[in-house]
Motif scaffolding. Structure first.
Motif, PDB file in Angstrom:
ATOM      1  N   THR A  40       0.844  -1.204   0.000  1.00  0.00           N
ATOM      2  CA  THR A  40       0.000   0.000   0.000  1.00  0.00           C
ATOM      3  C   THR A  40       0.874   1.247   0.000  1.00  0.00           C
ATOM      4  OG1 THR A  40      -1.601  -1.210   1.328  1.00  0.00           O
ATOM      5  CG2 THR A  40      -1.926   1.159   1.179  1.00  0.00           C
ATOM      6  N   SER A  41       1.880   1.273   0.880  1.00  0.00           N
ATOM      7  CA  SER A  41       2.638   2.521   0.968  1.00  0.00           C
ATOM      8  C   SER A  41       3.516   2.719  -0.268  1.00  0.00           C
ATOM      9  CB  SER A  41       3.406   2.640   2.280  1.00  0.00           C
ATOM     10  OG  SER A  41       4.574   1.916   2.199  1.00  0.00           O
ATOM     11  N   HIS A  42       4.017   1.625  -0.856  1.00  0.00           N
ATOM     12  CA  HIS A  42       4.795   1.805  -2.088  1.00  0.00           C
ATOM     13  C   HIS A  42       3.899   2.350  -3.208  1.00  0.00           C
ATOM     14  CE1 HIS A  42       8.145   1.204  -4.870  1.00  0.00           C
ATOM     15  NE2 HIS A  42       7.181   0.992  -5.764  1.00  0.00           N
ATOM     16  N   CYS A  43       2.708   1.772  -3.363  1.00  0.00           N
ATOM     17  CA  CYS A  43       1.797   2.245  -4.422  1.00  0.00           C
ATOM     18  C   CYS A  43       1.483   3.725  -4.203  1.00  0.00           C
ATOM     19  CB  CYS A  43       0.494   1.434  -4.423  1.00  0.00           C
ATOM     20  SG  CYS A  43       0.735  -0.204  -5.125  1.00  0.00           S
ATOM     21  N   LYS A  44       1.197   4.076  -2.954  1.00  0.00           N
ATOM     22  CA  LYS A  44       0.860   5.488  -2.670  1.00  0.00           C
ATOM     23  C   LYS A  44       2.035   6.403  -2.994  1.00  0.00           C
ATOM     24  CE  LYS A  44      -3.083   5.048   0.321  1.00  0.00           C
ATOM     25  NZ  LYS A  44      -3.686   5.110   1.633  1.00  0.00           N
ATOM     26  N   SER A  45       3.262   5.906  -2.738  1.00  0.00           N
ATOM     27  CA  SER A  45       4.446   6.751  -2.987  1.00  0.00           C
ATOM     28  C   SER A  45       4.621   7.048  -4.475  1.00  0.00           C
ATOM     29  CB  SER A  45       5.713   6.108  -2.424  1.00  0.00           C
ATOM     30  OG  SER A  45       6.107   5.027  -3.262  1.00  0.00           O
ATOM     31  N   VAL A  46       4.013   6.217  -5.347  1.00  0.00           N
ATOM     32  CA  VAL A  46       4.116   6.509  -6.780  1.00  0.00           C
ATOM     33  C   VAL A  46       2.762   6.998  -7.329  1.00  0.00           C
ATOM     34  CG1 VAL A  46       6.070   4.968  -7.217  1.00  0.00           C
ATOM     35  CG2 VAL A  46       3.761   4.067  -7.449  1.00  0.00           C
ATOM     36  N   GLY A  47       1.899   7.460  -6.422  1.00  0.00           N
ATOM     37  CA  GLY A  47       0.657   8.115  -6.843  1.00  0.00           C
ATOM     38  C   GLY A  47      -0.502   7.183  -7.149  1.00  0.00           C
ATOM     39  N   ILE A  48      -0.415   5.925  -6.670  1.00  0.00           N
ATOM     40  CA  ILE A  48      -1.527   4.986  -6.923  1.00  0.00           C
ATOM     41  C   ILE A  48      -2.142   4.616  -5.577  1.00  0.00           C
ATOM     42  CG2 ILE A  48      -2.130   2.683  -7.795  1.00  0.00           C
ATOM     43  CD1 ILE A  48       0.497   2.904  -9.501  1.00  0.00           C
ATOM     44  N   ASP A  49      -3.455   4.823  -5.447  1.00  0.00           N
ATOM     45  CA  ASP A  49      -4.133   4.436  -4.209  1.00  0.00           C
ATOM     46  C   ASP A  49      -4.936   3.158  -4.489  1.00  0.00           C
ATOM     47  OD1 ASP A  49      -5.672   4.083  -2.015  1.00  0.00           O
ATOM     48  OD2 ASP A  49      -6.369   6.164  -1.873  1.00  0.00           O
ATOM     49  N   PRO A  50      -4.488   1.998  -3.964  1.00  0.00           N
ATOM     50  CA  PRO A  50      -5.157   0.729  -4.294  1.00  0.00           C
ATOM     51  C   PRO A  50      -6.663   0.739  -3.991  1.00  0.00           C
ATOM     52  CG  PRO A  50      -3.157   0.312  -3.045  1.00  0.00           C
ATOM     53  CD  PRO A  50      -3.356   1.799  -3.049  1.00  0.00           C
ATOM     54  N   GLU A  51      -7.085   1.621  -3.055  1.00  0.00           N
ATOM     55  CA  GLU A  51      -8.509   1.687  -2.703  1.00  0.00           C
ATOM     56  C   GLU A  51      -9.328   2.310  -3.842  1.00  0.00           C
ATOM     57  OE1 GLU A  51     -11.093   3.683   0.829  1.00  0.00           O
ATOM     58  OE2 GLU A  51      -8.919   3.738   1.023  1.00  0.00           O
TER      59      GLU A  51
END
Ligand SMILES: Cc1cc2nc3c(=O)[nH]c(=O)nc-3n(C[C@H](O)[C@H](O)[C@H](O)COP(=O)(O)OP(=O)(O)OC[C@H]3O[C@@H](n4cnc5c(N)ncnc54)[C@H](O)[C@@H]3O)c2cc1C
Length: 509
Positions: free
Chosen positions: A322-333
């Motif tokens: 989750t935090s890696h995705c968010k760090s590249v601008g993707i929110d899995p939710e």
């Protein structure tokens, strides 16, 4: 002059677990673990999903885990090895727990078992989504406290030395590059353990860190040891698409086990067209299906859809993802996650018996660099950490029994090139490495693999590499690049042999 009873090359799960076991059994022996970067820089630390072990007998059984492994291996596994590994799993798990390794539990205090592709039951023990890091840290902690083991970081082994007397070959030492002192040195030893990991860096898209350059394969092949099944490189279907980035960040198989869907550019699920298990089919099937879908689309990737999953629970299970995705601008939710298949695991490698012993009796190979017979054509998810533990255990028991037969050679070898040239030819080799990755990826992923063309291209790269270095001098990037070339040639050769065998057996029908 340097010497150690046992030289272990590699500080991942297999090398460390082996060291822990033999050091305890045999405090009289000296052990050196050499590792080419820092001790933690391994494939092991990136393992997310966890370790497959049968821990309850109500719904699961050894027979089911064995059957799932054999099915994934597609008729190419060694059944006795599969049985040995799976039946030993609970004992090896206990040893990890004894050193304080933590795996997640549910509210009832039972193991929170994950489900992954190809498994018919929930049986994956995990530490959130950083299982490998947890294991690596706990093993390193023990090793650092063990008096008869030394870890030599930033020591890159270049080649093994063997001696043959009366038709019997033994491994008597190794040449290595001490990066801190910029010297090439030689160490004598009575037993060598190769635990050098895989070769994912040979491919354009890979989940493997930079250290995964096939060094162990190249060294073993040079020593004349049998290498098998290198044509079976496993691609992981769900690496986070990030253009030319290398390595790519992995989105664990466990995310699909948790209920994520794979969708195409029209946001439609498509895997059931290829396999009735859909997202829970094995990696080879899903990777091939995704590659086909990409070929027929306008995008270089497909998507992982987690938007229908419970966000809090997703975050609790997969905090790193989750935090890696968010760090590249993707929110899995809220967002679809772009994914591509990426080279992930080397199913073949240095051929070993049930004790991890190669065709040279005091040279062992354990972990990902070994071809044990467990995986066949395709590794079942989360079986590789397990394989590393079991073969480290087997090798430790065998070395304990056999090391008395091997004495230090009296030959003390002086390296031909004592110093490495410290030129800034990294850029030239970075380009050569990219070209090699292009050649191997194009060859491996094409439908009609042209081995002769690939051989020619590799030969040209080899000539260019040699012309980059001055006569009688070697450079750091050259050392690694030559291992990659040697491993690439083995992959191409073994793909070609398999193709020829297939053609021959078709002709015999
Ligand atoms: C992103 C990712 C996720 C994964 N997830 C899982 C999972 O959930 N479950 C699972 O079972 N498996 C998983 N795997 C596979 C698993 O992590 C590896 O197969 C396993 O960790 C390999 O361990 P190893 O001991 O063989 O080698 P590694 O952990 O790769 O260690 C290799 C060591 O050898 C050293 N080395 C290499 N060449 C030299 C040299 N020439 N001289 C000196 N040192 C050298 C390296 O520096 C390193 O210390 C995953 C792999 C990746 C990349």
């Amino acid at each position: 002059m340097l010497k150690t009873d046992i030289l272990i090359i590699g500080s991942g799960i297999s090398g460390l677990f082996f060291a822990m076991k033999i050091a305890k059994k045999r405090p009289d022996l000296s052990l050196v673990i050499m590792t080419k970067e820092t001790a933690k820089n391994t494939n092991t630390r990136f393992a997310q999903g966890g370790i497959a072990v049968v821990t309850e007998n109500l719904t699961d059984s050894f027979a089911q885990h064995i059957n799932d492994t054999l099915q994934a291996g597609d008729g190419h596994c060694d059944e006795n090895i599969v049985k040995m590994v799976i039946e030993q799993a609970p004992a090896r798990l206990r040893e990890l727990l004894e050193i304080g390794t933590l795996f997640d539990k549910n509210e009832k205090g039972q193991w929170d078992l994950g489900l992954e592709g190809g498994h018919s039951q929930h049986r994956i023990l995990h530490h959130k989504d950083s299982s490998g890091l947890e294991i690596e840290e706990k093993l390193l902690k023990i090793i650092k406290k063990t008096p008869n083991v030394e870890i030599w970081e930033n020591h890159q082994v270049i080649d093994l030395n063997t001696e043959t007397k009366k038709d019997k070959t033994t491994c008597t030492g190794a040449f290595f590059y001490d990066k801190k002192h910029n010297r090439i040195k030689y160490i004598r030893t009575r037993t060598v353990i190769l635990s050098t990991g895989g070769c994912g860096q040979l491919f354009e898209n890979t989940t493997n860190p930079k250290i995964a350059t096939g060094d162990g394969i190249a060294m073993a092949a040079h020593a004349g040891v049998a290498i098998e099944d290198m044509q079976y490189i496993q691609f992981h279907p769900t690496a986070l698409y990030a253009g030319k980035e290398n390595p790519l960040f992995l989105i664990s198989e466990a995310v699909r086990g948790f209920g994520a869907h794979i969708v195409n550019e029209d946001q439609k699920r498509f895997l059931f067209k290829y396999d009735l298990r859909g997202e829970l089919a094995t990696r080879d099937i899903i990777s091939r299906a995704i590659s086909k879908e990409i070929q027929n689309s306008s995008k270089n990737h497909v998507y992982l859809d987690c938007r229908h999953l419970d966000a809090d629970s997703f975050h609790a299970h997969f905090p790193v993802i989750t935090s890696h995705c968010k760090s590249v601008g993707i929110d899995p939710e809220k967002d679809l996650i772009p994914i591509v298949p990426a080279a992930h695991y080397q199913c073949g490698g240095i051929k070993v018996d049930q004790n991890g012993s190669t065709t040279i009796p005091n040279l062992y190979a354990i972990g990902e660099c070994a071809r044990t017979g467990l995986h066949g054509k395709n590794r079942l998810a989360s079986n590789s950490l397990l394989e590393a533990l079991v073969f480290a255990h087997q090798a430790a028991a065998n070395v304990d029994k056999t090391i008395s037969k091997f004495i230090f050679s009296t030959k003390i070898l002086i390296p031909k090139f004592p110093k490495v040239q410290q030129t800034n030819d990294y850029y030239a080799f970075a380009i050569l490495k990219q070209e090699l990755q292009n050649v191997i990826t194009a060859f491996y992923t094409s439908n009609d693999r042209d081995a002769d063309l690939a051989f020619e291209k590799i030969k040209m790269l080899n000539n260019t590499a040699i012309s980059q270095i001055e006569a009688h001098e070697i450079t750091i990037p050259f050392i690694e690049f030559s291992n990659m070339l040697a491993t690439a040639l083995i992959i191409i050769k073994q793909c070609k042999e398999e193709n020829n065998n297939r053609t021959r057996s078709r002709a015999n029908i």
